[in-house]
Design an enzyme around this catalytic site. Sequence first.
Site, PDB file in Angstrom:
ATOM      1  CG  ASP A 130      -2.095  -0.965   1.042  1.00 33.48           C
ATOM      2  OD1 ASP A 130      -2.320  -1.437  -0.087  1.00 33.48           O
ATOM      3  OD2 ASP A 130      -2.774  -1.246   2.045  1.00 33.48           O
TER       4      ASP A 130
ATOM      5  CB  SER B 177      -4.660   1.386  13.671  1.00 33.83           C
ATOM      6  OG  SER B 177      -4.130   2.665  13.395  1.00 33.83           O
TER       7      SER B 177
ATOM      8  CB  ALA C  82      -4.027   8.307  23.093  1.00 32.44           C
TER       9      ALA C  82
ATOM     10  CG  ASN D  56      -4.278   6.008   2.944  1.00 33.93           C
ATOM     11  OD1 ASN D  56      -5.134   5.766   2.099  1.00 33.93           O
ATOM     12  ND2 ASN D  56      -3.406   5.114   3.349  1.00 33.93           N
TER      13      ASN D  56
ATOM     14  CB  THR E 128      -9.387   0.251   6.088  1.00 34.69           C
ATOM     15  OG1 THR E 128      -8.656   0.478   4.878  1.00 34.69           O
ATOM     16  CG2 THR E 128     -10.860   0.140   5.790  1.00 34.69           C
ATOM     17  CB  ALA E 129      -4.791   3.428   6.506  1.00 36.72           C
ATOM     18  CE1 TYR E 130      -2.112   6.231  13.855  1.00 44.41           C
ATOM     19  CE2 TYR E 130      -1.244   8.066  12.593  1.00 44.41           C
ATOM     20  CZ  TYR E 130      -1.356   7.381  13.781  1.00 44.41           C
ATOM     21  OH  TYR E 130      -0.704   7.837  14.899  1.00 44.41           O
ATOM     22  CG  ASN E 131     -10.155   6.595  10.610  1.00 39.54           C
ATOM     23  OD1 ASN E 131     -10.462   7.477  11.393  1.00 39.54           O
ATOM     24  ND2 ASN E 131     -11.047   5.722  10.137  1.00 39.54           N
TER      25      ASN E 131
END
Length: 255
Positions: A45, A161, A180, A115, A156-159
């Site tokens: 990716d 997770s 966090a 992304n 579906t990437a960093y968001n």
Amino acid sequence: MPRVKNIAFLASTTPEAQSARERLVARYGQAPVESAAIIVALGGDGFMLETLHGTMHVDAPVYGMNRGTVGFLMNTYRETGLTGRLAEAEEARINPLRMVATRQSGEIVEALAINEVSLLRAGPQASRLSISVDGRVRMEELVCDGALVCTPAGSTAYNYSAHGPILPIGSEVLALTAMAAFRPRRWRGALLPKVAKVRFDVLDPGKRPMMAEADGQSVRDVVSVEVASEPSVCHRLLFDPGHGLEERLLREQFT
């Protein structure tokens, strides 16, 4: 359908991807990127994002084959029958985000992100952010490790997770997700219209420095970051029938 010709093969630097490129070029030939009908990207990716950024000036869609790790934006790698797969492929169109980041020095850095655009703490203490949407302050203070704005393609990437929502392709929305969050407690973000303009202001940049990233392009010591969809740029991705982005996003939510 007619078989596709004039294919340009691009590959990441890994031995696996380079070896695949050599075999595919020997089988199908190699067209110059500038005159290619289709660009085939071989890697993961990260390399797909690199390819999309690097070929924005070329009027050719990009078809990825996975020679990397995750491969969410890639199709299954197979050397045989490629021209038939390309002829039958389904196209997805994606508008990137434009980031305008202002540094403490006054320097302004612009970048595009397919992304997400993310802000991350760059020191040992949690960051303090103010968030505005379309010129109106919506959150006076967010204490967190960071925050991001993502497109549906990047949801579906960093968001994901960071426990953000998966957005359907074509939903015309952006996700604003906190990482966090300490105050407000467990605040995870908001869904915004695609046309929304988001601004982050760093409230204590000297004591609590932050950096911004747009698809891996980093900008340190930011004091403000503006994020908005860029409709003038359209990336075209190709997927095998029945395995397009919409199907992949749905499948991701039931696995």
